[in-house]
Scaffold this active site. Structure first.
Site, mmCIF file in Angstrom:
data_model
loop_
_atom_site.group_PDB
_atom_site.id
_atom_site.type_symbol
_atom_site.label_atom_id
_atom_site.label_comp_id
_atom_site.label_asym_id
_atom_site.label_seq_id
_atom_site.Cartn_x
_atom_site.Cartn_y
_atom_site.Cartn_z
ATOM 1 C CG ASP A 1 -2.545 -26.126 35.054
ATOM 2 O OD1 ASP A 1 -2.895 -25.572 33.995
ATOM 3 O OD2 ASP A 1 -3.225 -26.133 36.093
ATOM 4 C CG ASP B 1 -4.912 -20.079 34.902
ATOM 5 O OD1 ASP B 1 -4.209 -19.132 35.277
ATOM 6 O OD2 ASP B 1 -5.361 -20.186 33.745
ATOM 7 C CB SER C 1 -11.074 -22.260 26.659
ATOM 8 O OG SER C 1 -11.646 -22.028 27.930
ATOM 9 N NE ARG D 1 -14.402 -21.421 27.581
ATOM 10 C CZ ARG D 1 -15.035 -22.580 27.767
ATOM 11 N NH1 ARG D 1 -16.320 -22.670 27.530
ATOM 12 N NH2 ARG D 1 -14.375 -23.646 28.179
ATOM 13 C CB CYS E 1 -4.798 -24.786 24.014
ATOM 14 S SG CYS E 1 -6.397 -24.928 23.158
ATOM 15 C CG HIS F 1 -7.824 -23.547 19.649
ATOM 16 N ND1 HIS F 1 -6.615 -24.222 19.738
ATOM 17 C CD2 HIS F 1 -7.721 -22.733 18.571
ATOM 18 C CE1 HIS F 1 -5.828 -23.843 18.744
ATOM 19 N NE2 HIS F 1 -6.462 -22.939 18.020
ATOM 20 C CB CYS G 1 -7.688 -27.203 18.807
ATOM 21 S SG CYS G 1 -7.551 -27.254 20.603
ATOM 22 C CB CYS H 1 -2.956 -27.410 21.156
ATOM 23 S SG CYS H 1 -3.957 -26.033 20.563
ATOM 24 N NE ARG H 2 -10.926 -27.607 26.316
ATOM 25 C CZ ARG H 2 -10.971 -26.696 27.296
ATOM 26 N NH1 ARG H 2 -10.257 -25.589 27.217
ATOM 27 N NH2 ARG H 2 -11.718 -26.891 28.369
ATOM 28 C CG ASP I 1 -5.834 -26.896 38.827
ATOM 29 O OD1 ASP I 1 -5.437 -26.940 37.646
ATOM 30 O OD2 ASP I 1 -6.756 -26.146 39.207
HETATM 31 MG MG LIG Z 1 -5.210 -25.473 36.117
HETATM 32 ZN ZN LIG Z 2 -6.036 -25.640 21.047
#
Ligand SMILES: [Mg+2]
Ligand SMILES: [Zn+2]
Length: 207
Positions: free
Chosen positions: A30, A32, A75, A79, A111, A113, A119, A121-122, A148
């Site tokens: 991951d 972030d 996202s 968004r 991802c 989206h 979707c 892939c999220r 996290d």
């Molecule tokens: Mg994270």
């Molecule tokens: Zn996605």
């Protein structure tokens, strides 16, 4: 789902796809709150800050034979909070910061989206792992997802990988939720940060 590669590797993209050879263990990382400090809808490359000790941890994992593959929900794109150009700038900065310490990701899948897009892939949906399977030969039974959030943990567990939750980013509050829910025997490694998670994983891999 989308793939990000550093500018100097984009021209050779086709040559690398579906690389044959023996399946390798992989760390799905991951971004972030795990590789870098959590920033809400990060769009400014100046705000990219590596988790201390992260590059050295990535080097140790690479030297132990692990593929290092970023997997990230972005996202903010779906968004309308950030655009692909800003994501690229942030990723170039991250790539440069890692390279300055002789570390790198083999690839970064994200991802773009919004949650309501539905979707595949999220995270925790498996689309990013499937995308990685199309480009890399990796072994499910020896691979991990490190992140996290519970969406990282569930990405791993739903796909039959091992899971590690780090206490950076949203990790501390997510650990509380993890402990409250019925784990039904799922074993999740919880570590203070990425370097600690990698140390524990490598100790397990060497046993
Ligand atoms: Mg994270
Ligand atoms: Zn996605």
């Amino acid at each position: 789902m989308s793939l990000w590669l550093p500018p100097d590797r984009r021209v050779t993209t086709d040559d690398e796809s579906a690389a044959p050879g023996p399946a390798r263990p992989a760390l799905f990382l991951d971004r972030d709150g795990c590789l870098i400090e959590e920033r809400h809808y990060l769009s400014d490359p100046e705000q990219v800050a590596l988790i201390p000790g992260g590059p050295a941890a990535l080097r140790r994992a690479r030297d132990a034979g692990f593929l290092l593959i970023g997997v990230s929900n972005q996202s903010g794109i779906g968004r309308g909070k950030i655009d692909e150009r800003q994501l690229d700038a942030v990723m170039c900065q991250l790539s440069d910061l890692l390279a300055a310490e002789d570390a790198a990701l083999d690839a970064f899948f994200y991802c773009p989206h919004a949650p309501e897009d539905g979707c595949s892939c999220r995270k925790p949906a498996p689309g990013l792992l499937e995308e990685a399977s199309a480009r890399f030969s990796w072994e499910r039974t020896t691979s991990w997802v490190i992140g996290d959030k519970l969406s990282d943990v569930d990405l791993a567990l739903d796909a039959g990988l091992a899971a590690a939750l780090v206490r950076t980013g949203y990790g501390r509050e997510q650990e509380t939720v993890l402990r409250q829910r019925d784990a039904t025997g799922d074993r999740v490694l919880v570590a203070d940060d990425l370097p600690a998670a990698v140390s524990a994983i490598l100790a397990e891999a060497c046993r």
